[in-house]
Design an enzyme around this catalytic site. Structure first.
Site, PDB file in Angstrom:
ATOM      1  N   LYS A  29     -29.922  11.446 -27.315  1.00  0.00           N
ATOM      2  CA  LYS A  29     -28.911  12.296 -27.944  1.00  0.00           C
ATOM      3  C   LYS A  29     -29.241  13.755 -27.658  1.00  0.00           C
ATOM      4  O   LYS A  29     -30.368  14.125 -27.359  1.00  0.00           O
ATOM      5  CB  LYS A  29     -28.837  12.055 -29.456  1.00  0.00           C
TER       6      LYS A  29
ATOM      7  N   ASP B  15     -33.522  10.102 -37.708  1.00  0.00           N
ATOM      8  CA  ASP B  15     -32.551  10.021 -36.610  1.00  0.00           C
ATOM      9  C   ASP B  15     -32.058   8.593 -36.347  1.00  0.00           C
ATOM     10  O   ASP B  15     -31.045   8.409 -35.667  1.00  0.00           O
ATOM     11  CB  ASP B  15     -33.158  10.560 -35.311  1.00  0.00           C
TER      12      ASP B  15
END
Length: 304
Positions: free
Chosen positions: A12, A140
């Site tokens: 990401k 995350d």
């Protein structure tokens, strides 16, 4: 079903990252937009009937030395413990994402492991249950379970799915990583005066060109970047090189990777050539790629 092969664990990027407060337990409160990109680790998972969990590092990856008790194994053990499952797995990990980059490599590996074992072991846990488990592994991890780009709040655990237009990025990282603790304890850590507002995020109604044009202006910022630049000469170098080459540059997350938003479709190959030239001039250990955003996680929908 005895095995699942070629499972992607994508990285990401934080398109911006604002630090907006601090909890009583010391965790910082953030606002950010996370987007998945097509730079990924690959996992191959085989079923075991004896309950044992083993990780095997596949040659041909990044050759980064992984801890014996990595997030893949921790995710598998947690899933066993929470469900009482007596099955095990051999987890083959081809590590391609650079360590310490701020791109969520370990968290993505853990999320892919949870999604795959949920299917391979026939557990059929719903997504909300997996999200709860993921948060126990790291802030995350829920994002990588969530399926697609998101406006993120809290410590990274509050997700608001959003739709973004396709985007292209150049990503560059030096050999060294960054200490998250050192960044968050730095006196240079900035805090946003105003909370980020989803409606004001250019990508929601704009194009990659508009994002690129606003990257250093009204596009937000990464509050961790000044501290990182003070700590790491590699981050400073990467920001300068990428800004000069592509016209914009920003650090992602709390790691050492820097990205630039690219305009156009890239079919002329100029961006690839530019990044290759840039990397060729750097010392050994630098890595980078031209990446495309992903509209959703490759395993989206695997949770019931």
């Amino acid at each position: 079903m005895k095995a699942l092969h070629d499972l992607a664990a994508p990285a990401k990027l934080n398109l911006f990252l604002h630090v907006v407060g601090k909890r009583a337990d010391g965790y910082h409160l953030l606002q950010s937009v996370f987007v998945l990109i097509d730079w990924a680790d690959t996992l191959h998972i085989e079923l075991r009937s004896d309950g044992r969990l083993q990780r095997h590092d596949v040659l041909g990856g990044s050759h980064a030395e992984l801890p014996a008790d990595d997030l893949c194994l921790r995710a598998a053990r947690l899933l066993q413990a929470e469900t009482g499952c007596a099955l095990g797995a051999d987890i083959h990990l081809e590590k391609r994402l650079p360590a310490g980059a701020g791109m969520g490599g370990g968290s993505s590996d853990a999320a892919t492991t949870l999604l795959a074992l949920n299917r391979l072991w026939g557990l059929r846990l719903p997504l909300p249950r997996l999200l709860t488990l993921g948060l126990k592994l790291g802030a995350d991890v829920p994002f990588f379970l969530g399926g697609g780009p998101a406006f993120v709040e809290g410590i990274g655990d509050i997700l608001h799915p959003i739709t973004l237009p396709p985007q292209r990025f150049a990503v560059l990282k030096g050999p060294a990583g960054l200490s998250t603790q050192a960044i968050f304890s730095s006196q240079l850590l900035a805090r946003s005066e105003n909370l980020a507002i989803v409606a004001g995020f250019p990508a929601l109604a704009g194009t990659a060109e508009q994002i690129s044009a606003g990257l250093g202006q009204d596009f937000g910022h990464n509050d961790l970047q000044p501290a990182a630049e003070a700590i790491s000469s590699e981050v400073r170098d990467a920001l300068q090189l990428m800004s000069k080459q592509f016209g914009n540059a920003r650090m992602t997350g709390s790691g050492a990777a820097v990205f630039s938003v690219l305009a156009g479709d890239g079919k002329d190959g100029k961006d690839d050539q530019s990044l290759a030239t840039l990397l060729k001039a750097r010392p050994s250990g630098w890595t980078g790629r031209i990446c495309c955003s992903l509209a959703q996680h490759p395993l989206a929908g695997w949770a019931d």
